[in-house]
Write a protein that holds these residues in place. Structure first.
Motif, PDB file in Angstrom:
ATOM      1  N   ASP A  31       0.798  -1.219   0.000  1.00 32.84           N
ATOM      2  CA  ASP A  31       0.000   0.000   0.000  1.00 32.84           C
ATOM      3  C   ASP A  31       0.839   1.283   0.000  1.00 32.84           C
ATOM      4  N   TYR A  32       2.150   1.114  -0.013  1.00 33.27           N
ATOM      5  CA  TYR A  32       3.039   2.269   0.064  1.00 33.27           C
ATOM      6  C   TYR A  32       3.793   2.491  -1.233  1.00 33.27           C
ATOM      7  N   ALA A  33       3.884   3.732  -1.637  1.00 35.15           N
ATOM      8  CA  ALA A  33       4.873   4.111  -2.632  1.00 35.15           C
ATOM      9  C   ALA A  33       6.209   4.235  -1.898  1.00 35.15           C
ATOM     10  N   VAL A  34       7.248   3.750  -2.515  1.00 31.01           N
ATOM     11  CA  VAL A  34       8.584   3.800  -1.902  1.00 31.01           C
ATOM     12  C   VAL A  34       9.565   4.382  -2.905  1.00 31.01           C
ATOM     13  N   GLY A  35      10.611   4.953  -2.393  1.00 25.52           N
ATOM     14  CA  GLY A  35      11.554   5.549  -3.313  1.00 25.52           C
ATOM     15  C   GLY A  35      12.843   5.967  -2.646  1.00 25.52           C
ATOM     16  N   TRP A  36      13.685   6.556  -3.452  1.00 27.29           N
ATOM     17  CA  TRP A  36      15.013   6.989  -3.025  1.00 27.29           C
ATOM     18  C   TRP A  36      15.180   8.480  -3.268  1.00 27.29           C
ATOM     19  N   PHE A  37      15.710   9.141  -2.269  1.00 24.97           N
ATOM     20  CA  PHE A  37      16.072  10.546  -2.341  1.00 24.97           C
ATOM     21  C   PHE A  37      17.557  10.650  -2.020  1.00 24.97           C
ATOM     22  N   ARG A  38      18.160  11.751  -2.395  1.00 24.07           N
ATOM     23  CA  ARG A  38      19.563  11.929  -2.054  1.00 24.07           C
ATOM     24  C   ARG A  38      19.848  13.376  -1.685  1.00 24.07           C
ATOM     25  N   GLN A  39      20.884  13.540  -0.884  1.00 25.05           N
ATOM     26  CA  GLN A  39      21.292  14.877  -0.481  1.00 25.05           C
ATOM     27  C   GLN A  39      22.802  14.958  -0.496  1.00 25.05           C
ATOM     28  N   ALA A  40      23.306  15.806  -1.371  1.00 24.11           N
ATOM     29  CA  ALA A  40      24.741  16.051  -1.452  1.00 24.11           C
ATOM     30  C   ALA A  40      25.103  17.202  -0.521  1.00 24.11           C
ATOM     31  N   PRO A  41      26.365  17.300  -0.116  1.00 23.15           N
ATOM     32  CA  PRO A  41      26.766  18.389   0.781  1.00 23.15           C
ATOM     33  C   PRO A  41      26.417  19.754   0.205  1.00 23.15           C
ATOM     34  N   GLY A  42      25.754  20.576   1.001  1.00 28.62           N
ATOM     35  CA  GLY A  42      25.413  21.922   0.579  1.00 28.62           C
ATOM     36  C   GLY A  42      24.239  22.022  -0.369  1.00 28.62           C
ATOM     37  N   LYS A  43      23.587  20.903  -0.629  1.00 25.75           N
ATOM     38  CA  LYS A  43      22.461  20.917  -1.562  1.00 25.75           C
ATOM     39  C   LYS A  43      21.191  20.420  -0.886  1.00 25.75           C
ATOM     40  N   GLU A  44      20.052  20.729  -1.500  1.00 23.53           N
ATOM     41  CA  GLU A  44      18.783  20.263  -0.976  1.00 23.53           C
ATOM     42  C   GLU A  44      18.572  18.788  -1.322  1.00 23.53           C
ATOM     43  N   ARG A  45      17.750  18.147  -0.504  1.00 17.68           N
ATOM     44  CA  ARG A  45      17.396  16.762  -0.790  1.00 17.68           C
ATOM     45  C   ARG A  45      16.550  16.722  -2.060  1.00 17.68           C
ATOM     46  N   GLU A  46      16.821  15.729  -2.909  1.00 21.38           N
ATOM     47  CA  GLU A  46      16.085  15.622  -4.165  1.00 21.38           C
ATOM     48  C   GLU A  46      15.589  14.194  -4.377  1.00 21.38           C
TER      49      GLU A  46
END
Length: 128
Positions: A31-46
């Protein structure tokens, strides 16, 4: 208590591959959508890549399209991210995320606070 536990990060040379895994301890994983996000130093999570259990198309950020592949195994409550042709700009902490009854695209667009559950992250470092 819902937990998301990522694994598979590490150091790899440019052009190499890694596979990330995330086990989601939730009763109705399908029942869940799942996924991957990433955050590089000094940048916003995407948002990197997301998938739901419905037939909607998986989401990929333009920067990873054609190089990364997301998949899920509902029997194992696990989502995977196969990352090929890695580039130094892929270096980041990668976070697993889950939201109840979302589409892949909707999950990718949610704010940090709008996502139901987060993992603690796994570091991916790509050397040139």
């Amino acid at each position: 208590e819902v937990q998301l536990v990522e694994s598979g990060g590490g150091l790899v040379q440019a052009g190499g591959s890694l596979r990330l895994s995330c086990v989601v301890s939730v009763f109705t994983f399908e029942d869940y959508a799942v996924g991957w996000f990433r955050q590089a130093p000094g940048k916003e999570r995407e948002g990197v890549s997301c998938v739901s259990s419905s037939d909607d198309t998986p989401y990929y950020a333009d920067s990873v399209q054609g190089r990364f592949t997301i998949s899920r195994d509902n029997a194992k409550n696990t989502v995977y991210l196969q990352m090929n042709s890695l580039k130094p700009e892929d270096t980041a902490v990668y976070y697993c995320a889950a939201s109840f009854r979302a589409t892949a695209l909707a999950l990718s667009r949610k704010s940090t606070l709008g996502i139901d559950y987060w993992g603690k992250g796994t570091l991916v470092s790509v050397s040139s």
